[in-house]
Design a protein around this motif. Sequence first.
Motif, PDB file in Angstrom:
ATOM      1  N   ARG A   6       2.663   5.296  41.749  1.00  0.00           N
ATOM      2  CA  ARG A   6       2.075   4.121  41.147  1.00  0.00           C
ATOM      3  C   ARG A   6       1.491   2.686  41.740  1.00  0.00           C
ATOM      4  O   ARG A   6       2.045   2.795  42.518  1.00  0.00           O
ATOM      5  N   LEU A   7       1.343   2.427  40.870  1.00  0.00           N
ATOM      6  CA  LEU A   7      -0.190   1.204  41.716  1.00  0.00           C
ATOM      7  C   LEU A   7       0.900  -0.214  41.770  1.00  0.00           C
ATOM      8  O   LEU A   7       1.812  -0.879  40.551  1.00  0.00           O
ATOM      9  N   SER A   8       1.051  -1.111  42.366  1.00  0.00           N
ATOM     10  CA  SER A   8       1.938  -2.236  42.724  1.00  0.00           C
ATOM     11  C   SER A   8       0.804  -3.643  43.177  1.00  0.00           C
ATOM     12  O   SER A   8      -0.677  -3.305  42.859  1.00  0.00           O
ATOM     13  N   VAL A   9       1.303  -4.798  42.678  1.00  0.00           N
ATOM     14  CA  VAL A   9       0.698  -6.229  42.944  1.00  0.00           C
ATOM     15  C   VAL A   9       0.230  -6.165  44.003  1.00  0.00           C
ATOM     16  O   VAL A   9       0.698  -5.915  45.472  1.00  0.00           O
ATOM     17  N   LYS A  35     -11.507 -11.665  35.676  1.00  0.00           N
ATOM     18  CA  LYS A  35     -10.772 -10.279  35.869  1.00  0.00           C
ATOM     19  C   LYS A  35     -10.371  -9.723  34.879  1.00  0.00           C
ATOM     20  O   LYS A  35     -11.492 -10.703  34.163  1.00  0.00           O
ATOM     21  N   VAL A  36     -10.333  -8.880  35.168  1.00  0.00           N
ATOM     22  CA  VAL A  36     -10.464  -7.489  33.590  1.00  0.00           C
ATOM     23  C   VAL A  36      -8.267  -6.899  33.214  1.00  0.00           C
ATOM     24  O   VAL A  36      -8.176  -6.868  34.666  1.00  0.00           O
ATOM     25  N   ILE A  37      -8.429  -7.052  32.395  1.00  0.00           N
ATOM     26  CA  ILE A  37      -7.249  -5.841  31.711  1.00  0.00           C
ATOM     27  C   ILE A  37      -7.673  -4.738  31.688  1.00  0.00           C
ATOM     28  O   ILE A  37      -8.591  -4.382  30.884  1.00  0.00           O
ATOM     29  N   VAL A  38      -7.496  -3.638  32.522  1.00  0.00           N
ATOM     30  CA  VAL A  38      -7.568  -2.140  32.277  1.00  0.00           C
ATOM     31  C   VAL A  38      -6.011  -2.060  31.585  1.00  0.00           C
ATOM     32  O   VAL A  38      -4.838  -2.013  32.172  1.00  0.00           O
ATOM     33  N   TYR A  39      -6.709  -1.389  30.675  1.00  0.00           N
ATOM     34  CA  TYR A  39      -5.259  -0.956  29.435  1.00  0.00           C
ATOM     35  C   TYR A  39      -5.327   1.054  28.856  1.00  0.00           C
ATOM     36  O   TYR A  39      -6.372   0.920  29.219  1.00  0.00           O
ATOM     37  N   PHE A 127      -2.303  -3.352  33.127  1.00  0.00           N
ATOM     38  CA  PHE A 127      -2.892  -3.970  34.822  1.00  0.00           C
ATOM     39  C   PHE A 127      -4.118  -4.814  34.466  1.00  0.00           C
ATOM     40  O   PHE A 127      -4.978  -4.602  34.146  1.00  0.00           O
ATOM     41  N   LEU A 128      -3.509  -6.459  35.419  1.00  0.00           N
ATOM     42  CA  LEU A 128      -4.867  -7.014  35.483  1.00  0.00           C
ATOM     43  C   LEU A 128      -5.276  -6.949  37.100  1.00  0.00           C
ATOM     44  O   LEU A 128      -4.397  -6.503  38.155  1.00  0.00           O
ATOM     45  N   ILE A 135      -4.549  -5.019  42.153  1.00  0.00           N
ATOM     46  CA  ILE A 135      -3.762  -5.375  41.172  1.00  0.00           C
ATOM     47  C   ILE A 135      -3.363  -6.672  41.580  1.00  0.00           C
ATOM     48  O   ILE A 135      -2.482  -7.113  41.838  1.00  0.00           O
ATOM     49  N   ALA A 136      -3.088  -7.463  39.967  1.00  0.00           N
ATOM     50  CA  ALA A 136      -2.520  -9.049  39.670  1.00  0.00           C
ATOM     51  C   ALA A 136      -1.323  -8.637  38.828  1.00  0.00           C
ATOM     52  O   ALA A 136      -0.477  -9.484  39.454  1.00  0.00           O
ATOM     53  N   ALA A 137      -1.366  -7.153  38.381  1.00  0.00           N
ATOM     54  CA  ALA A 137       0.187  -7.326  37.588  1.00  0.00           C
ATOM     55  C   ALA A 137      -0.334  -5.947  37.589  1.00  0.00           C
ATOM     56  O   ALA A 137      -1.039  -6.216  36.572  1.00  0.00           O
TER      57      ALA A 137
END
Length: 157
Positions: A6-9, A35-39, A127-128, A135-137
């Motif tokens: 898993r990726l983390s902030v 900023k980009v949301i990748v879902y 992810f943000l 990764i911001a979120a």
Amino acid sequence: MPAPTRLSVGDPAPTFTLSDAADNPVSLADYAGRKVIVYFYPAASTPGCTKQACDFRDNLAELNDAGIDVVGISPDKPAKLAKFVENEGLTFPLLSDPDKQVLSEWGAFGEKKMYGKTVTGVIRSTFLVDEDGKIAAAQYNVRATGHVAKLRRDLSV
């Protein structure tokens, strides 16, 4: 198959270049400085994925006004994505990852619980990515319904 990493902030966002619904290449690098949301979602035109995509569509103006773009990624082929985009009037890129390499690199493919059983598949994740490509979120196992509203609250958008 073991649980995905898993990726983390603070982690660098794994780079990608994938085909969109029109078979044009789209890269994470295209969003550098924004900023980009990748879902990640399991399958176009299924009830939960349609609800989630339409929620992003309906909230896109507010997200864009806050300087946030949106990109969705699934294992679907571009032709299926094109039909999904057309049927639902989606106004943000949907990208095709049929070999699931990008899904795996982001920790969005692997073992998950579904109806009490352990299955291998796409883990609905969001992810943000910040302006610097970090990764911001990172949110795993998100619910399709109400997710965008929660995300907007979390991001104060």
